[in-house]
Design an enzyme around this catalytic site. Structure first.
Site, short mmCIF file in Angstrom:
data_model
loop_
_atom_site.label_atom_id
_atom_site.label_comp_id
_atom_site.label_asym_id
_atom_site.label_seq_id
_atom_site.Cartn_x
_atom_site.Cartn_y
_atom_site.Cartn_z
N HIS A 115 -5.86 0.39 3.40
CA HIS A 115 -6.63 -0.54 2.57
C HIS A 115 -6.21 -1.99 2.74
O HIS A 115 -6.99 -2.90 2.48
CB HIS A 115 -6.51 -0.14 1.10
CG HIS A 115 -5.12 -0.28 0.54
ND1 HIS A 115 -4.17 0.72 0.67
CD2 HIS A 115 -4.50 -1.30 -0.12
CE1 HIS A 115 -3.04 0.32 0.09
NE2 HIS A 115 -3.21 -0.90 -0.39
N HIS A 179 4.69 -8.61 -6.48
CA HIS A 179 4.47 -7.24 -6.94
C HIS A 179 5.51 -6.30 -6.34
O HIS A 179 6.09 -6.57 -5.30
CB HIS A 179 3.06 -6.76 -6.63
CG HIS A 179 2.75 -6.52 -5.18
ND1 HIS A 179 2.98 -7.44 -4.18
CD2 HIS A 179 2.20 -5.45 -4.54
CE1 HIS A 179 2.59 -6.97 -3.01
NE2 HIS A 179 2.13 -5.75 -3.20
#
Length: 314
Positions: A115, A179
Site C-alpha cells: 500500500h 508514527h
C-alpha cells in the site's frame, strides 16, 4: 522541462479505522485538490519514492534503496493490486546513471510492493496504470537504515537523470509523518516471526495476512482510546520537518541520526526519507516553490498526516 512534486502520508487503516467525518472530508478535499493540480500538470513520467512494510523486502536481502525495473502491487489492506507500468529501458538507464553518480542502487525485475506504493498512485492519479512510473523503494523499517544524507544524494542523482529526459516529471514521496505502528523487529522476533522476516513472509497464507491486518486495526482502535499504547505522534517535529522542506533546507537533516529520529517521532517515521528524496530530486530542475501544505495528526490512522506539493518555476 518542468517538474511537479507531491508528498503524501499513507496509511493501511484508511477505510478501516477512520476519523470523524469532518476530518475525513477535510483530508479527501486536500487529496482532491492535489489530484487536480497533478492532472493540470499532466505528467509524462512518475518517480515514486516509497517504503515497504515487510511485504516485498525482507532480511534475506534488505537493500537501503531499490529501483523496480518491474513491479507488482499485492493489494494489501484493500489497496490496488496489479502490475505497475514501468518503462524498462528507462528504468535500466536510470539505474546505470545513479550508479555512475556514486550511489549503490539495487534493482529488481520483479519487485513486490504494498500500500505504500499503491495508495499515492490510487489517490493522486486514479490508479496504478495511469502514467509510466519508476518505483523506488527506500528502506524505512528494517535496521540498518539509510540516513538522511545518503537518501538526499539518491534523490539528487535520480533528479539529475530525469532532468535530461525532456519530459514532464512528477516526483511522489509516500509515507510518514511521525508514527510507530506495531511493526515486527528482527531482534525481538520469536522463531515464527523471524522466519517470516527472513523471507517466508513474501507469500503469506490469506488467513495469516488477515490476522496480521487485524492486529494493526486493533492497535489503531486502542491508540484512539489511549495514545500511550504506542509511541505518540509528534506534530511539533512534523511541522518543523515540513518547514525545512518548504524552505529548501533539507541538507540540515543530514545531522539527524536514525536513532534520534526514532526517539523523537517513532520508528516508522523514517518513511519521511521518501519526502527528502523527492525534494532533493526536484531541486535539480532549478528554482521551485511549494504549495498546498496540509498537516493534521490523525490517531485513527496512527499517523501525523501530511500533504505537500512543489512545482518548478523555470
Amino acid at each position: 522541462m518542468h517538474a511537479y512534486l507531491h508528498c503524501l502520508s499513507h496509511s493501511p487503516l484508511v477505510g478501516y479505522v477512520d476519523p470523524a467525518q469532518e476530518v475525513l472530508d477535510e483530508v479527501n478535499g486536500v487529496i482532491a485538490s492535489a489530484r487536480e493540480r497533478i492532472a493540470a500538470f499532466s505528467p509524462e513520467l512518475v518517480v515514486l519514492f516509497a517504503p515497504d512494510h515487510y511485504n516485498g523486502f525482507f532480511y534475506d536481502v534488505m537493500p537501503p534503496f531499490c529501483l523496480g525495473v518491474g513491479a507488482t502491487a499485492i493489494g494489501d489492506f484493500g489497496s490496488a493490486a496489479g502490475e505497475l507500468p514501468v518503462p524498462v529501458e528507462l528504468a535500466e538507464a536510470c539505474a546505470h546513471a545513479v550508479m555512475k553518480s556514486g550511489i549503490d542502487l539495487a534493482v529488481s525485475y520483479c519487485m513486490q510492493v504494498d500500500h505504500g506504493f499503491a495508495q499515492p498512485l490510487e489517490f493522486l492519479l486514479g490508479g496504478l496504470d495511469k502514467v509510466p512510473v519508476l518505483p523506488v523503494f527506500i528502506n524505512g523499517v528494517a535496521t540498518p537504515l539509510p540516513g538522511f544524507q545518503r537518501t538526499r544524494m539518491l534523490g539528487e542523482a535520480i533528479g539529475r537523470f530525469t532532468s535530461t529526459l525532456n519530459k514532464r516529471v512528477l516526483f511522489l514521496g509516500s509515507g510518514g509523518l511521525s508514527h510507530q505502528p506495531p511493526v515486527p523487529e528482527l531482534a525481538k522476533a520469536d522463531a515464527h516471526m523471524r522466519d517470516r522476516l527472513l523471507g517466508s513472509g513474501k507469500d503469506l497464507p490469506a488467513s495469516e495476512r488477515e490476522l496480521r491486518q487485524q492486529r494493526v486495526i486493533s492497535a489503531a482502535e486502542k491508540f484512539v482510546e489511549d495514545q500511550r499504547t504506542l509511541h505518540p505522534l509528534n506534530p511539533i517535529w512534523d511541522n518543523q520537518f515540513m518547514t525545512l522542506l518548504e524552505q529548501g533546507r533539507i541538507q540540515e537533516l543530514d545531522a539527524v541520526s536514525n536513532e534520534e529520529l526514532s526517539a523523537i517521532a517513532g520508528k516508522s517515521t523514517h518513511e519521511i526519507k521518501t519526502w527528502v528524496a523527492a525534494f532533493a530530486a526536484i531541486s535539480t530542475f532549478g528554482n521551485w516553490r511549494s504549495e498546498g501544505r496540509y498537516y493534521r495528526p490523525i490517531p485513527e490512522w496512527i499517523a501525523g498526516f501530511g500533504s505537500l506539493s512543489a512545482r518548478t518555476e523555470n
